[in-house]
Design a protein around this motif. Structure first.
Motif, mmCIF file in Angstrom:
data_model
loop_
_atom_site.group_PDB
_atom_site.id
_atom_site.type_symbol
_atom_site.label_atom_id
_atom_site.label_comp_id
_atom_site.label_asym_id
_atom_site.label_seq_id
_atom_site.Cartn_x
_atom_site.Cartn_y
_atom_site.Cartn_z
ATOM 1 N N VAL A 161 0.847 -1.196 0.000
ATOM 2 C CA VAL A 161 0.000 0.000 0.000
ATOM 3 C C VAL A 161 0.882 1.245 0.000
ATOM 4 N N LEU A 162 1.905 1.229 0.852
ATOM 5 C CA LEU A 162 2.823 2.366 0.882
ATOM 6 C C LEU A 162 3.492 2.551 -0.474
ATOM 7 N N GLY A 163 3.808 1.387 -1.122
ATOM 8 C CA GLY A 163 4.421 1.447 -2.460
ATOM 9 C C GLY A 163 3.511 2.170 -3.436
ATOM 10 N N LEU A 164 2.206 1.896 -3.332
ATOM 11 C CA LEU A 164 1.253 2.575 -4.220
ATOM 12 C C LEU A 164 1.237 4.085 -3.942
ATOM 13 N N VAL A 165 1.309 4.423 -2.654
ATOM 14 C CA VAL A 165 1.328 5.837 -2.288
ATOM 15 C C VAL A 165 2.585 6.510 -2.847
ATOM 16 N N VAL A 166 3.736 5.820 -2.691
ATOM 17 C CA VAL A 166 4.992 6.354 -3.222
ATOM 18 C C VAL A 166 4.862 6.549 -4.736
ATOM 19 N N ASN A 167 4.333 5.522 -5.397
ATOM 20 C CA ASN A 167 4.113 5.562 -6.839
ATOM 21 C C ASN A 167 3.316 6.828 -7.208
ATOM 22 N N TYR A 168 2.204 7.017 -6.531
ATOM 23 C CA TYR A 168 1.309 8.125 -6.835
ATOM 24 C C TYR A 168 1.990 9.467 -6.579
ATOM 25 N N CYS A 169 2.646 9.596 -5.421
ATOM 26 C CA CYS A 169 3.267 10.873 -5.057
ATOM 27 C C CYS A 169 4.413 11.226 -6.002
ATOM 28 N N VAL A 170 5.239 10.238 -6.331
ATOM 29 C CA VAL A 170 6.371 10.511 -7.222
ATOM 30 C C VAL A 170 5.844 10.972 -8.584
ATOM 31 N N ALA A 171 4.857 10.247 -9.126
ATOM 32 C CA ALA A 171 4.320 10.597 -10.433
ATOM 33 C C ALA A 171 3.728 12.007 -10.403
ATOM 34 N N LEU A 172 2.948 12.268 -9.368
ATOM 35 C CA LEU A 172 2.304 13.575 -9.276
ATOM 36 C C LEU A 172 3.337 14.685 -9.093
ATOM 37 N N GLY A 173 4.341 14.412 -8.244
ATOM 38 C CA GLY A 173 5.397 15.397 -7.994
ATOM 39 C C GLY A 173 6.135 15.746 -9.277
ATOM 40 N N LEU A 174 6.476 14.715 -10.067
ATOM 41 C CA LEU A 174 7.185 14.951 -11.331
ATOM 42 C C LEU A 174 6.298 15.750 -12.284
ATOM 43 N N ARG A 175 5.034 15.395 -12.283
ATOM 44 C CA ARG A 175 4.082 16.047 -13.187
ATOM 45 C C ARG A 175 3.991 17.550 -12.872
ATOM 46 N N MET A 176 4.121 17.855 -11.590
ATOM 47 C CA MET A 176 3.981 19.261 -11.210
ATOM 48 C C MET A 176 5.296 20.012 -11.312
ATOM 49 N N SER A 177 6.416 19.255 -11.531
ATOM 50 C CA SER A 177 7.702 19.968 -11.615
ATOM 51 C C SER A 177 8.358 19.729 -12.972
ATOM 52 N N VAL A 178 9.367 18.853 -13.017
ATOM 53 C CA VAL A 178 10.163 18.705 -14.255
ATOM 54 C C VAL A 178 9.396 18.130 -15.438
ATOM 55 N N LEU A 179 8.330 17.377 -15.184
ATOM 56 C CA LEU A 179 7.608 16.774 -16.309
ATOM 57 C C LEU A 179 6.230 17.413 -16.501
ATOM 58 N N SER A 180 6.184 18.746 -16.351
ATOM 59 C CA SER A 180 4.863 19.387 -16.387
ATOM 60 C C SER A 180 4.283 19.448 -17.798
ATOM 61 N N ASP A 181 5.148 19.447 -18.824
ATOM 62 C CA ASP A 181 4.559 19.348 -20.167
ATOM 63 C C ASP A 181 5.513 18.664 -21.141
ATOM 64 N N GLY A 182 5.027 18.457 -22.367
ATOM 65 C CA GLY A 182 5.803 17.727 -23.383
ATOM 66 C C GLY A 182 5.048 16.470 -23.766
ATOM 67 N N VAL A 183 5.497 15.885 -24.930
ATOM 68 C CA VAL A 183 4.815 14.658 -25.375
ATOM 69 C C VAL A 183 5.097 13.525 -24.393
ATOM 70 N N TYR A 184 4.098 12.771 -24.091
ATOM 71 C CA TYR A 184 4.214 11.614 -23.198
ATOM 72 C C TYR A 184 4.766 11.951 -21.821
ATOM 73 N N ALA A 185 4.714 13.227 -21.417
ATOM 74 C CA ALA A 185 5.253 13.587 -20.097
ATOM 75 C C ALA A 185 4.462 12.876 -18.992
ATOM 76 N N LEU A 186 3.156 12.774 -19.203
ATOM 77 C CA LEU A 186 2.324 12.108 -18.191
ATOM 78 C C LEU A 186 2.713 10.634 -18.060
ATOM 79 N N GLN A 187 2.865 9.990 -19.220
ATOM 80 C CA GLN A 187 3.240 8.571 -19.206
ATOM 81 C C GLN A 187 4.606 8.375 -18.541
ATOM 82 N N LEU A 188 5.535 9.258 -18.879
ATOM 83 C CA LEU A 188 6.882 9.141 -18.307
ATOM 84 C C LEU A 188 6.821 9.299 -16.794
#
Ligand code: GDD
Ligand code: MN
Length: 387
Positions: free
Chosen positions: A331-358
Motif C-alpha cells: 500500500v505504501l508502495g502505491l502511495v509512493v508511486n502516486y506521489c512521485v508521479a504527481l510530484g514529477l508532473r507538477m515539476s520537471v515533467l509538467s509538459d511535453g509529449v508523453y510527459a504524463l506517461q513518463l
C-alpha cells in the motif's frame, strides 16, 4: 576458453616427445560413478587398459557404486587389474555425491570423471589431460565444439531437452557443453572447493561455478549411446536440475537474484490479477468488486510466492505478521508511486509529449523499488541471533 580440435592421442605414443614425459610422471585417477552397470564394467576397463598401454599412463580407476548388488563388485575383481577398485556406498546415494567421494579417495594429482556406459570414449582421456597440462584448470569432453558429435538417433525431444538445459546454464558459464559428465581437473583445485552441494546430476557445472574456474577448456568427443543397461536420468532428476540452477544463480549473482525473483513474482501477479478480474467480470460481479478481487488475490499469491521462493530464508518466521507487513509495504508502495508521479508532473515533467506517461513510469519504478526494499529488509528480514 580453448578448444583442442586436433587428435593428440598419437602424439602421446612413447617414447620421445616431451609431452609424453609429463604423462609418464603424472598419475591420473579416473572416477566412475556407477549404479547397476555390471555389464558395462569389463568393457570400460578393457578400453581404459588399451589407452593406458598405448599412451603409457599411470592411472587408477575408482568405481563409486551405490550398492547396486548386480555383480558390479565381482565384475571389477574378475577383470583382474590391480589399478582398478570399487567403493560401495551403502548409506549415501546420488551421482554427484558419488563423484565427490571418488575424488576425495583419489590418490593421483589429475582427476577424471566419466560415465560407465561407454558414452564417453576412454581414448580421449589423453587429450583431456594434455589440455590440463597446457594451462586449463578444468577440461570438458564436449559434444558441442567442432569435432564433437552424438550418435545419430537422438530424437528431437532428447536433443531439445539437452539444448534447453544448456541454455539455462549459459549465464553461469560460456562452456558449450556444461551438461557433460566427462571432465578433468587437478586434485589440488578440487581440494580447495568450498560450499560444494553435490545434489543431482550436474557435478561439472557445480564445480565450475563453485571453484570459480576461469580457464575452462573443451575437447571434442563423440558421445555414443549406451548399449547395456538403462539411463538413470529420470524426470525427477531433471526437475532437481532447475533447483540446482537456482542455487547456483544465487551463489553467483546473490544480490541481483532477489530483485530478479521479486520481479518474476510481480509479473505472475499481473497475470493472476487480470485472470481473477476477468473471471469475476464474466460471473457478472460489479466492476469495483472485480477490480478489488483481482488486487486482493494477486497480493496473496505474490506474498506466498515471495515467501516461498524470493525470500525463502525467512519462511520459518510467523506468516501473519509477514503478510500484514507485505500488505502495508504494498500500500505504501502505491502511495509512493502516486506521489512521485504527481510530484514529477507538477515539476520537471509538467509538459511535453508523453510527459504524463513518463511520470507514471517513474512512479511505478519508484513504487516497485520501495516495495522491494520494504519486502527484503523489513517484511522478510533476516534475523540474527544475538549472543
Ligand atoms: N553412484 C551412483 N549413484 N552412480 C550413478 C547414480 C547414482 O545415484 N545415477 C547414475 N549413476 C551413474 C551411472 O551408472 C552412469 O555411470 C553415470 O552415473 C551416468 O548416468 P547415466 O544414467 O548413464 O546418465 P545419462 O547417460 O542419462 O546422462 C549422461 O549424460 C548427461 C548429459 O547428457 C551423463 O554423462 C551425465 O553426467 C550427463 O550430464
Ligand atoms: Mn550415460
Amino acid at each position: 576458453m580453448t578448444t583442442v580440435t586436433e587428435d593428440m592421442t598419437d602424439r602421446l605414443a612413447p617414447p620421445s616427445t616431451d609431452l609424453c614425459d609429463v604423462h609418464y610422471t603424472v598419475g591420473i585417477s579416473i572416477i566412475v560413478p556407477t549404479y547397476r552397470e555390471a555389464e558395462n564394467i569389463p568393457h570400460l576397463l578393457n578400453r581404459v587398459d588399451q589407452v593406458r598401454e598405448r599412451a603409457g599412463l599411470t592411472l587408477e580407476v575408482i568405481f563409486v557404486d551405490d550398492n547396486s548388488r548386480d555383480g558390479s563388485v565381482e565384475a571389477v575383481e574378475a577383470a583382474g587389474f590391480d589399478w582398478a577398485r570399487i567403493l560401495v556406498r551403502e548409506t549415501d546415494r546420488g551421482l554427484s555425491s558419488a563423484v565427490v567421494d571418488g575424488f576425495r579417495a583419489a590418490r593421483y594429482p589429475v582427476l577424471i570423471c566419466m560415465d560407465c556406459d561407454l558414452s564417453h570414449p576412454p581414448e580421449t582421456i589423453p587429450n583431456l589431460v594434455l589440455a590440463l597440462h597446457s594451462g586449463q584448470q578444468f577440461v570438458i569432453g564436449s559434444r558441442y565444439v567442432p569435432g564433437g558429435s552424438t550418435d545419430d538417433d537422438w530424437g528431437f525431444f532428447r536433443w531439445f531437452n539437452s539444448f534447453v538445459a544448456t541454455v539455462l546454464a549459459r549465464p553461469l558459464t560460456a562452456i558449450r557443453d556444461p551438461m557433460s559428465g566427462f571432465f578433468a581437473l587437478r586434485k589440488s583445485d578440487f581440494d580447495k572447493a568450498r560450499d560444494l552441494n553435490p545434489v543431482g546430476y550436474k557435478i561439472a557445472l557445480e564445480l565450475i561455478v563453485k571453484c570459480g574456474f576461469e580457464n575452462v577448456g573443451e575437447v571434442p568427443i563423440h558421445f555414443t549411446d549406451r548399449q547395456f543397461g538403462e539411463s538413470k536420468l529420470t524426470l525427477a532428476e531433471q526437475l532437481r536440475y532447475i533447483q540446482h540452477l537456482r542455487r547456483l544463480y544465487m551463489f553467483q549473482f546473490a544480490g541481483m537474484m532477489y530483485l530478479a525473483q521479486f520481479l518474476v513474482v510481480g509479473a505472475s501477479g499481473v497475470v493472476v490479477n487480470l485472470s481473477v478480474l476477468s473471471l469475476a467480470f464474466w460471473a457478472g460481479l460489479p466492476e469495483w468488486l472485480c477490480l478489488a478481487s483481482g488486487i486482493c488475490v494477486s497480493l496473496v499469491t505474490n506474498f506466498l510466492l515471495n515467501r516461498r521462493f524470493t525470500f525463502s530464508y525467512a519462511r520459518h518466521e510467523p506468516m501473519l505478521r509477514q503478510f500484514l507487513g507485505f500488505v502495508s509495504a504494498s500500500v505504501l508502495g502505491l502511495v509512493v508511486n502516486y506521489c512521485v508521479a504527481l510530484g514529477l508532473r507538477m515539476s520537471v515533467l509538467s509538459d511535453g509529449v508523453y510527459a504524463l506517461q513518463l511520470a507514471a513510469l517513474v512512479g511505478i519504478a519508484a513504487g516497485m523499488g520501495f516495495n522491494f526494499l520494504g519486502a527484503r529488509y523489513l517484511v522478510f528480514r533476516k534475523r540474527f541471533l544475538r549472543k
